[in-house]
Design an enzyme around this catalytic site. Structure first.
Site, mmCIF file in Angstrom:
data_model
loop_
_atom_site.group_PDB
_atom_site.id
_atom_site.type_symbol
_atom_site.label_atom_id
_atom_site.label_comp_id
_atom_site.label_asym_id
_atom_site.label_seq_id
_atom_site.Cartn_x
_atom_site.Cartn_y
_atom_site.Cartn_z
ATOM 1 N N GLN A 17 0.795 -1.213 0.000
ATOM 2 C CA GLN A 17 0.000 0.000 0.000
ATOM 3 C C GLN A 17 0.836 1.275 0.000
ATOM 4 O OE1 GLN A 17 -2.657 -1.754 3.312
ATOM 5 N NE2 GLN A 17 -4.034 -0.457 2.137
ATOM 6 N N HIS A 118 1.215 -9.301 4.603
ATOM 7 C CA HIS A 118 0.051 -8.432 4.427
ATOM 8 C C HIS A 118 -0.363 -8.533 2.951
ATOM 9 C CE1 HIS A 118 -2.106 -4.817 6.394
ATOM 10 N NE2 HIS A 118 -2.711 -5.032 5.243
ATOM 11 N N GLU A 163 -5.177 -10.369 8.374
ATOM 12 C CA GLU A 163 -6.499 -10.540 7.767
ATOM 13 C C GLU A 163 -6.615 -11.642 6.723
ATOM 14 O OE1 GLU A 163 -8.287 -6.879 6.627
ATOM 15 O OE2 GLU A 163 -8.062 -6.044 8.615
ATOM 16 N N GLU A 356 -5.098 -2.007 13.995
ATOM 17 C CA GLU A 356 -5.639 -1.063 13.006
ATOM 18 C C GLU A 356 -6.940 -0.482 13.521
ATOM 19 O OE1 GLU A 356 -6.265 -2.549 9.006
ATOM 20 O OE2 GLU A 356 -4.323 -3.558 9.018
ATOM 21 N N TRP A 403 -4.613 3.322 11.723
ATOM 22 C CA TRP A 403 -4.513 3.063 10.295
ATOM 23 C C TRP A 403 -4.985 4.311 9.598
ATOM 24 C CZ3 TRP A 403 -2.204 -0.620 7.482
ATOM 25 C CH2 TRP A 403 -2.336 -0.477 6.084
ATOM 26 N N GLU A 410 -5.557 1.937 -1.392
ATOM 27 C CA GLU A 410 -6.553 1.186 -0.623
ATOM 28 C C GLU A 410 -7.141 0.062 -1.488
ATOM 29 O OE1 GLU A 410 -7.272 0.852 2.389
ATOM 30 O OE2 GLU A 410 -9.293 0.024 2.387
HETATM 31 C C1 GCO Z 1 -7.482 -4.109 5.927
HETATM 32 C C2 GCO Z 1 -6.040 -3.975 5.780
HETATM 33 C C3 GCO Z 1 -5.593 -2.585 5.466
HETATM 34 C C4 GCO Z 1 -6.628 -1.642 4.923
HETATM 35 C C5 GCO Z 1 -7.413 -0.971 6.011
HETATM 36 C C6 GCO Z 1 -8.492 -0.070 5.511
HETATM 37 O O1 GCO Z 1 -7.978 -4.062 7.039
HETATM 38 O O2 GCO Z 1 -8.182 -4.254 4.929
HETATM 39 O O3 GCO Z 1 -5.336 -4.482 6.826
HETATM 40 O O4 GCO Z 1 -4.613 -2.873 4.551
HETATM 41 O O5 GCO Z 1 -6.071 -0.671 4.139
HETATM 42 O O6 GCO Z 1 -8.013 -1.925 6.811
HETATM 43 O O7 GCO Z 1 -9.403 -0.786 4.736
#
Ligand code: GCO
Length: 451
Positions: A17, A118, A163, A356, A403, A410
């Site tokens: 990102q 990630h 995630e 986050e 975050w 994004e």
């Molecule tokens: C997620 C990721 C991040 C995102 C953030 C906002 O949660 O999807 O860890 O990379 O950018 O959450 O959507």
């Protein structure tokens, strides 16, 4: 006192990102590079090719972190920057970059928290079947070993995966994430199992390799969360149950990921439609998956609100017209930062970090050259007040990572969602600290007293 003395105030990012430099200095392709280079996957056909050029401008970003008085920075390592094909020979230049980052952070008393995965699966491993191939767990362990051998004389905090609901769920189920597959149900459960196995192998590898005593976490998305509309025991209990209920889409539920990792078993499956798709796994797998970890990383943005019906079942409250929402349509529901950690702690008894939390907002540069974002300040204020409740009830939340540090790429929404405390001008790569960034700095300096 609102927060304990050593509370960790940080901000977060992830490699794809922010880094850019997608093919520089020996980096290989990840599934995200391949996916974003094809038309019509990403809003506006945006790519992370350049992103925030964090790779080239780390020093600038470090100065900003200093200015914000961050105590910690959560960032991720790009697997194909270390192993261009996913395995084989280390790309030393890539490793050097993270080495320099770690040194820079430590020189400024900013503690590095490293996420090892990630979402950037090396394309070379995708060609070998990616998460559908059981061997992925071994490849992941090799990559983790390489990184930990190099950095663990200075780094203590490791997060294995971020995630899995997204890089297994959205990515393999036609949800608009790379590599953009739409596989069948049986394959989803198999891939999910391999992802858990990779986590377990990674924990073993870290403990075996680390020089400084490691502190290890795992960060599934905590979006499957219900908060009670009233604080009566029936509503609380109904929401608690709903939060961990596996239902008919179990891999979307956080307990699908956390129960194996912490309790050593998949959540109750009886009677659900997906039961017949579950993989037969090897006997030793659960032992590997449930290696002890030190903390759960919670990525919390919003919560559903629920109440109990006469039988105690959870009824989800409908959000009325005009309900407060962020730019990405997510609800402004600060109680997520109270009930989420509380329910997780009650079930798993692990230390927690908010790895986050934040919002996307329509920020722009105002006529005075500054970026005024009162919504972000208000959002943060409300959420942090809920978090302080927690901390004072002795639920061990050790830290909070906003975050994000800077606006960034994004995923499927490209650059249309700005999540940063710092504004990024994606044309010039100039950064401007937003009002919220300055406000967050006061929160940090006062250790939350100004809230
Ligand atoms: C997620 C990721 C991040 C995102 C953030 C906002 O949660 O999807 O860890 O990379 O950018 O959450 O959507």
């Amino acid at each position: 006192m609102k927060f304990p003395q050593n509370f960790v105030w940080g901000a977060a990012s992830s490699s794809y990102q922010v880094e850019g430099a997608y093919d520089s200095e020996g980096k290989g392709m990840s599934v995200w590079d391949v996916y974003t280079h094809e038309p019509d996957h990403i809003l506006n056909d945006d790519t992370g090719d350049e992103a925030c050029d964090h790779y080239g401008r780390f020093d600038t970003d470090l100065r900003i972190m200093q200015e914000l008085k961050l105590k910690a920075y959560r960032f991720s390592i790009s697997w194909p920057r270390i192993f261009p094909e996913g395995f084989g020979k280390i790309n030393e230049k890539g490793m050097d970059f993270y080495d320099r980052m770690v040194d820079g952070l430590l020189e400024n008393n900013i503690v590095p928290y490293i996420t090892l995965f990630h979402w950037e699966l090396p394309y070379g491993l995708y060609l070998k079947g990616g998460w559908l191939n059981r061997d992925i767990a071994g490849y992941f362990a090799d990559y983790v070993t390489a990184v930990v051998s190099r950095l663990s004389d200075r780094v203590q905090f490791w997060i294995t995966e971020n995630e899995p609901q997204c890089y297994i769920g959205a990515a393999l189920r036609g949800g608009g994430h790379a590599p953009g597959l739409k596989v069948g149900e049986r394959d989803i459960f198999l891939a999910a199992h391999h992802s858990l196995l990779a986590h377990g192998y990674a924990v073993e590898a870290i403990r075996k390799t680390a020089k400084l005593k490691p502190v290890i976490g795992y960060a599934p998305a905590s979006w499957h969360l219900w908060s009670p509309v009233t604080e009566c025991e029936a509503d609380i209990e109904a929401c608690r149950r709903e939060t961990f209920q596996a239902g008919d889409n179990p891999i979307g539920v956080t307990s699908w990921w956390l129960d194996p990792v912490i309790l050593g078993k998949y959540p109750e499956t009886k009677g659900y439609l997906y039961e017949r798709y579950l993989p037969d796994f090897q006997e030793d797998d659960m032992r590997v998956i449930s290696q002890p970890i030190d903390f759960i990383g919670m990525n919390v943005y919003q919560t559903y609100r629920g109440k109990a019906d006469a039988e105690g079942n959870c009824i989800t409250e409908k959000n009325g017209p005009g309900y407060a929402r962020t730019n990405s349509g997510w609800t402004v529901t600060p109680e997520a930062l109270y009930w989420g950690p509380r329910f997780y702690y009650e079930r798993y008894h692990k230390k927690l970090y908010i790895t986050e939390n934040g919002l996307s907002n329509q920020d722009w540069v105002c006529m005075d050259g500054k970026v005024h974002d009162p919504q972000r300040i208000d959002f943060l204020h409300r959420y942090l007040l809920q978090l302080s409740r927690e901390v004072n009830e002795e639920i061990p939340v050790e830290g909070y990572f906003h975050w994000a540090l800077t606006d960034n790429f994004e995923w499927a929404s490209g650059y249309s969602n700005r999540f940063g405390l710092v504004y990024t001008d994606f044309e010039s790569q100039n950064r401007i600290i937003k009002d919220s960034g300055r406000w967050y700095r006061q929160v940090i300096e006062s250790n939350g007293e100004i809230l």
